[in-house]
Design a protein around this motif. Structure first.
Motif, short mmCIF file in Angstrom:
data_model
loop_
_atom_site.label_atom_id
_atom_site.label_comp_id
_atom_site.label_asym_id
_atom_site.label_seq_id
_atom_site.Cartn_x
_atom_site.Cartn_y
_atom_site.Cartn_z
N VAL A 1 3.72 -66.96 -4.85
CA VAL A 1 3.74 -67.90 -3.73
C VAL A 1 4.66 -67.34 -2.65
N PHE A 2 4.15 -67.32 -1.40
CA PHE A 2 4.95 -66.80 -0.30
C PHE A 2 4.55 -67.51 0.99
N TYR A 3 5.31 -67.27 2.05
CA TYR A 3 4.99 -67.91 3.33
C TYR A 3 3.67 -67.37 3.88
N ALA A 4 2.82 -68.28 4.36
CA ALA A 4 1.53 -67.88 4.92
C ALA A 4 1.70 -66.98 6.15
N ASP A 5 2.82 -67.13 6.86
CA ASP A 5 3.07 -66.29 8.03
C ASP A 5 3.10 -64.81 7.67
N ASP A 6 3.45 -64.50 6.43
CA ASP A 6 3.50 -63.10 6.00
C ASP A 6 2.12 -62.45 6.06
N LEU A 7 1.07 -63.27 5.97
CA LEU A 7 -0.29 -62.73 6.00
C LEU A 7 -0.63 -62.16 7.38
N ASP A 8 0.01 -62.68 8.40
CA ASP A 8 -0.28 -62.23 9.76
C ASP A 8 0.64 -61.09 10.22
N ALA A 9 1.53 -60.69 9.34
CA ALA A 9 2.45 -59.59 9.68
C ALA A 9 1.69 -58.27 9.71
N PRO A 10 2.10 -57.33 10.55
CA PRO A 10 1.45 -56.02 10.60
C PRO A 10 1.58 -55.30 9.25
N SER B 1 -5.87 -59.08 6.33
CA SER B 1 -7.10 -58.31 6.21
C SER B 1 -7.01 -57.29 5.08
N ALA B 2 -5.83 -56.71 4.88
CA ALA B 2 -5.66 -55.73 3.80
C ALA B 2 -5.80 -56.40 2.44
N LEU B 3 -5.12 -57.53 2.26
CA LEU B 3 -5.20 -58.23 0.99
C LEU B 3 -6.59 -58.80 0.76
N GLY B 4 -7.21 -59.31 1.83
CA GLY B 4 -8.56 -59.85 1.71
C GLY B 4 -9.55 -58.79 1.25
N LEU B 5 -9.46 -57.61 1.83
CA LEU B 5 -10.35 -56.52 1.44
C LEU B 5 -10.12 -56.12 0.00
N LEU B 6 -8.86 -56.08 -0.39
CA LEU B 6 -8.51 -55.70 -1.76
C LEU B 6 -9.07 -56.69 -2.77
N ILE B 7 -8.99 -57.98 -2.45
CA ILE B 7 -9.49 -59.02 -3.36
C ILE B 7 -11.01 -59.04 -3.39
N ARG B 8 -11.63 -58.95 -2.22
CA ARG B 8 -13.11 -59.01 -2.16
C ARG B 8 -13.76 -57.89 -2.95
N HIS B 9 -13.11 -56.75 -2.98
CA HIS B 9 -13.71 -55.58 -3.63
C HIS B 9 -12.95 -55.15 -4.88
N GLN B 10 -12.29 -56.10 -5.54
CA GLN B 10 -11.52 -55.75 -6.73
C GLN B 10 -12.41 -55.21 -7.85
N VAL C 1 -7.90 -49.81 2.46
CA VAL C 1 -7.00 -50.96 2.52
C VAL C 1 -5.73 -50.63 3.30
N ARG C 2 -5.19 -49.44 3.10
CA ARG C 2 -3.92 -49.09 3.73
C ARG C 2 -4.02 -48.99 5.26
N GLU C 3 -5.24 -48.90 5.79
CA GLU C 3 -5.39 -48.79 7.24
C GLU C 3 -5.76 -50.12 7.91
N GLU C 4 -5.84 -51.21 7.14
CA GLU C 4 -6.10 -52.52 7.73
C GLU C 4 -4.90 -52.93 8.59
N ILE D 1 2.40 -54.10 -4.19
CA ILE D 1 1.48 -53.86 -3.08
C ILE D 1 1.91 -54.67 -1.86
N LEU D 2 2.26 -55.94 -2.08
CA LEU D 2 2.71 -56.78 -0.96
C LEU D 2 3.96 -56.20 -0.32
N ARG D 3 4.83 -55.64 -1.11
CA ARG D 3 6.02 -55.01 -0.56
C ARG D 3 5.66 -53.79 0.28
N GLU D 4 4.63 -53.07 -0.15
CA GLU D 4 4.22 -51.90 0.63
C GLU D 4 3.60 -52.35 1.95
N PHE D 5 2.86 -53.46 1.92
CA PHE D 5 2.29 -53.99 3.16
C PHE D 5 3.39 -54.42 4.13
N ARG D 6 4.46 -55.03 3.57
CA ARG D 6 5.52 -55.59 4.41
C ARG D 6 6.69 -54.59 4.51
#
Length: 340
Positions: A194-203, A94-103, A86-89, A149-154
Motif C-alpha cells: 500500500v502506498f500513496y497514489a501520487d507515487d504512480l504519477d511520479a516520473p 504506465s510502467a507498473l501497468g505494463l508490467l502487470i498487464r503482461h505478467q 517497462v524501464r522506458e515508460e 521494482i517500485l524503488r527502481e521506478f522511484r
C-alpha cells in the motif's frame, strides 16, 4: 495446463542456498528440477515446482525469511525481455501497468492487481497454482521483488505506507523490516503493498525518453497475448463489484460490453455459471475477511455484497457449517488450518 514460470524466477536461488549452508541440487531434484536449468533465464519450468522448492529450502535452512532473502539477489533484468520496454515508460503508473498487464510473459503464476481509492494505491499479489499448496516463500519473494521494482521506478530511499501478508509473522522479523521498513504487517486480509497514489504519477527514474519509441517497436514484435477465459474476466469483475452492492450478471455484462445471454453462453462453455463464480469468489474472500479480527462482521457483510448481516450469516453457515463468529473463534484457537 498448469502455470509455468521462467527460470529467472529462481534467480539467486543457488547462491542463497550455498550462503546458508545447504545443497540446492537435492532439493531441486525432489520437485523434478535441476540446478543446471537455472543457467538459462528464459527456460520455462513448472510454477508449482518452483513454489515447492522454496518451501523445502526454507525448511532445510531453518530460515523462515528465505523468500525475502532471495529477493535481494534479484535484478530488474530478471523480468526478461519485457524489462527493456517497462524501464522506458515515462511514469510509474504506465510502467507498473505494463508490467502487470503482461505478467504472463514472465510468470504465469502471478495474479497481480493495482487499485486506487481515497488517495491510496494498493498492489495486491496473488498466486494461481492450480492446486492447494503452501506458498509463503513464493508470496514473500514476489512482494519483495515488486517492492524492489517500485524503488527502481522511484528512488532507493522510497518506502510504501505498509506491506501486508496474510500469513503469521515469522519468529524473527528483522529481515522483513530490513527489506520493507517498520510498517510490515502480518495476519492481514491480503498480500500486497500500500502506498500513496501520487507515487504512480511520479516520473520513472530509469526512463530515457529517446529510447521509448524503439522499446515499443521491440515490444510489438515480442508481445504474446494472454489466454484469458471468460470465466477469468467474470471472476475479476465480481471481486470488484461485490463491495459496491451492484454485483449482478447484468452489471457484469454491461462492464464487458455484451448482453447477459452472451455471458451465460461463454460461462457454460467452461462448465461455469454466474452463480457458481459468485459463490466461489465470496467463499474465497470470506475466509480472508473473517479470519481478520479487526474486520467487523457487518463490514464483511457489506464487502461481500450482502444486503443484511443476517443474510450473510445464513450464507456463511451454509458454506462453512458454522456461524462466522464461531469460525473466527475456532481460527483464533488454531483449530482451523491457515490458508496460504
Amino acid at each position: 495446463m498448469r502455470p509455468l514460470v521462467r527460470t529467472a524466477a529462481l534467480s539467486g536461488y543457488v547462491e542463497l542456498c550455498r550462503s546458508l549452508g545447504i545443497d540446492p541440487q537435492p532439493l531441486m531434484k525432489r520437485v523434478g528440477l535441476d540446478t543446471a536449468a537455472l543457467t538459462i533465464q528464459d527456460r520455462w519450468i513448472s510454477g508449482a515446482a518452483a513454489v515447492q522448492v522454496l518451501e523445502l529450502s526454507a525448511a532445510a535452512s531453518g530460515h523462515e525469511d528465505f523468500g525475502v532473502r532471495m529477493a535481494e539477489f534479484r535484478r530488474f533484468s530478471n523480468l526478461g525481455p519485457i524489462s527493456l520496454v517497462v524501464r522506458e515508460e515515462p511514469d510509474v503508473r504506465s510502467a507498473l501497468g505494463l508490467l502487470i498487464r503482461h505478467q504472463h510473459m514472465y510468470n504465469e503464476v502471478l495474479d497481480t492487481r493495482l487499485s486506487e481509492r481515497d488517495g491510496l494505491a494498493t498492489l495486491k499479489v496473488g498466486l494461481r497454482l492450480g492446486e492447494a499448496m503452501a506458498a509463503r516463500q513464493a508470496t514473500e519473494l514476489a512482494i519483495a521483488a515488486y517492492h524492489r521494482i517500485l524503488r527502481e521506478f522511484r528512488h532507493a530511499q522510497w518506502q510504501p505506507l505498509s506491506v501486508w501478508f496474510r500469513h503469521p509473522a515469522p519468529a524473527d522479523v528483522s529481515t522483513h523490516r530490513r527489506a520493507f521498513g517498520a510498517l510490515v504487517e502480518f495476519d492481514r486480509e491480503f498480500d500486497g503493498i500500500v502506498f500513496y497514489a501520487d507515487d504512480l504519477d511520479a516520473p520513472n527514474a530509469m526512463a530515457d525518453p529517446l529510447l521509448r519509441e524503439y522499446a515499443h517497436r521491440y515490444f510489438e514484435a515480442i508481445a504474446v497475448p494472454r489466454d484469458t477465459t471468460a470465466a477469468d474476466r467474470v471472476r475479476e469483475l465480481i471481486e470488484v463489484l461485490l463491495p459496491t452492492g451492484r454485483c449482478s450478471i447484468e452489471q457484469v455484462a454491461r462492464s464487458l460490453g455484451v448482453d447477459r445471454r452472451t455471458v451465460h453462453r461463454h460461462l457454460a462453455s467452461s462448465g461455469e455459471t454466474f452463480s457458481s463464480l459468485l459463490n466461489a469468489t465470496r467463499t474465497h474472500l470470506a475466509e480472508q475477511f473473517v479470519a481478520n479480527p479487526r474486520r467487523s462482521l457487518t463490514e464483511i457483510s457489506d464487502l461481500l455484497g450482502f444486503s443484511s448481516l443476517s443474510g450473510f450469516s445464513r450464507w456463511f453457515r451454509e458454506q462453512f457449517g458454522c456461524s462466522p463468529r464461531a469460525w473466527r473463534s475456532a481460527r483464533s484457537r488454531q483449530q482451523l488450518p491457515h490458508q496460504d
